[in-house]
Structure formats: structure tokens, C-alpha cells
Enzyme design. Structure first.
Site, PDB file in Angstrom:
ATOM      1  N   GLY A  55       0.833  -1.196   0.000  1.00 61.34           N
ATOM      2  CA  GLY A  55       0.000   0.000   0.000  1.00 61.34           C
ATOM      3  C   GLY A  55       0.865   1.242   0.000  1.00 61.34           C
ATOM      4  O   GLY A  55       2.001   1.225  -0.477  1.00 61.34           O
ATOM      5  N   GLY A  57       3.375   4.061   0.701  1.00 63.92           N
ATOM      6  CA  GLY A  57       4.651   4.195   1.397  1.00 63.92           C
ATOM      7  C   GLY A  57       5.259   2.866   1.780  1.00 63.92           C
ATOM      8  O   GLY A  57       4.998   1.848   1.167  1.00 63.92           O
ATOM      9  N   HIS A  73       8.606  -4.737  -4.715  1.00 58.21           N
ATOM     10  CA  HIS A  73       7.823  -4.002  -5.711  1.00 58.21           C
ATOM     11  C   HIS A  73       8.025  -2.496  -5.548  1.00 58.21           C
ATOM     12  O   HIS A  73       8.207  -1.782  -6.547  1.00 58.21           O
ATOM     13  CB  HIS A  73       6.341  -4.373  -5.588  1.00 58.21           C
ATOM     14  CG  HIS A  73       5.487  -3.789  -6.656  1.00 58.21           C
ATOM     15  ND1 HIS A  73       4.604  -2.770  -6.413  1.00 58.21           N
ATOM     16  CD2 HIS A  73       5.382  -4.086  -7.975  1.00 58.21           C
ATOM     17  CE1 HIS A  73       3.985  -2.459  -7.544  1.00 58.21           C
ATOM     18  NE2 HIS A  73       4.437  -3.246  -8.511  1.00 58.21           N
ATOM     19  N   ASP A  74       8.013  -2.003  -4.313  1.00 61.95           N
ATOM     20  CA  ASP A  74       8.280  -0.580  -4.069  1.00 61.95           C
ATOM     21  C   ASP A  74       9.649  -0.190  -4.606  1.00 61.95           C
ATOM     22  O   ASP A  74       9.807   0.849  -5.255  1.00 61.95           O
ATOM     23  CB  ASP A  74       8.228  -0.258  -2.574  1.00 61.95           C
ATOM     24  CG  ASP A  74       6.822  -0.245  -2.004  1.00 61.95           C
ATOM     25  OD1 ASP A  74       5.851  -0.443  -2.762  1.00 61.95           O
ATOM     26  OD2 ASP A  74       6.700  -0.049  -0.773  1.00 61.95           O
ATOM     27  N   ASP A 119       5.452  -5.322 -11.967  1.00 60.95           N
ATOM     28  CA  ASP A 119       4.108  -5.748 -11.575  1.00 60.95           C
ATOM     29  C   ASP A 119       3.934  -7.258 -11.710  1.00 60.95           C
ATOM     30  O   ASP A 119       3.327  -7.900 -10.843  1.00 60.95           O
ATOM     31  CB  ASP A 119       3.057  -5.014 -12.407  1.00 60.95           C
ATOM     32  CG  ASP A 119       2.937  -3.537 -12.047  1.00 60.95           C
ATOM     33  OD1 ASP A 119       3.578  -3.096 -11.068  1.00 60.95           O
ATOM     34  OD2 ASP A 119       2.197  -2.823 -12.756  1.00 60.95           O
TER      35      ASP A 119
END
Length: 140
Positions: A55, A57, A73-74, A119
Site C-alpha cells: 500500500g 509508502g 515491488h516498491d 508488476d
């Protein structure tokens, strides 16, 4: 598109819109949400707010394997911005979902290919990692 998916997308976009100090902008999470649904029966919204990194941050130590998927992923999106000079939230790419297998199609730029793979790898990671209900909204 299924109305439930639209609701999930809206909730994720709203939760991510405060992720920066600039004015909120529409974020492209439709493709990522659809990728998650390709090989996972759990609703996409269940991942937003999970652990420390899923989600908006992310900070601290990931609470488990699934949270590590979100951290990776971040970081991948961060690399898209710094190395490939593109905005992963606005990058539309081509991909295919067939029998739970995700394939990035012939994307004509390095940015599109890179974001698609960010992704795809995250969706595959989500599908393999256990979801521990007690880690939802629980960053230790």
C-alpha cells in the site's frame, strides 16, 4: 470490468494518493490489480495495508514473505523512476494473462517493459507467499 474490481481500484488509488507531498494525481493501478487477480483468488484490496510495505509508502522491516514482495515491488518502482526515468503509476504496458500465467508482451520502450516486469513479479510473488491475516494493518 467487475464492479468489485472498480471498488478495489478506487480504494487503492485513494490510499496511495497521499504518498507524496505533491498534489494527488490519478494513479494507474488498474493493470497491477488485474495482474494480481490473474493468479490469485484473494481480492487486490486485501494487499493494501498489509504489513509495512503493501500500500502507501513503506518503511521498517517487512513482517513476512508477502510484505517482502511489496518491499521489492516498491524498490522496483523506485528504480523505474530513478534509472529508467519513468513514472510507473502512469506507464501503460501490454501483458497477457492465460491460465494464471502472466506474460509481458512486446512493449516498445524500456520503461514499459521494466514496469510490466515489476508488476508481474510482484503478482507472482503475492500468489506464492502466505497471507497471514494478523499481519494486515500490522507494521511492527
Amino acid at each position: 470490468m467487475n464492479p468489485a474490481h472498480l471498488l478495489v481500484l478506487a480504494a487503492v488509488c485513494i490510499s496511495l494518493s497521499g504518498a507524496s507531498s505533491i498534489a494527488p494525481q490519478p494513479l494507474n493501478l488498474i493493470q497491477f490489480g488485474n495482474m494480481i487477480q490473474c493468479n490469485n483468488t484473494r481480492p487486490s484490496l486485501d494487499f493494501s495495508g498489509y504489513g509495512c510495505y503493501c500500500g502507501r509508502g513503506g518503511s521498517g522491516t517487512p513482517v513476512d514473505e508477502l510484505d517482502r514482495c511489496c518491499q521489492v515491488h516498491d524498490n522496483c518502482y523506485g528504480e523505474a523512476e530513478t534509472v529508467h526515468e519513468c513514472d510507473p503509476y502512469w506507464t501503460f504496458y501490454s501483458y497477457e494473462c492465460s491460465e494464471g500465467k502472466l506474460t509481458c508482451k512486446d512493449n516498445n520502450t524500456k520503461c514499459k517493459e521494466f514496469v510490466c516486469n515489476c508488476d508481474r513479479e510482484a503478482a507472482n510473488c503475492f500468489a506464492k507467499a502466505p497471507y497471514i491475516d494478523s499481519n494486515y494493518k500490522n507494521c511492527k
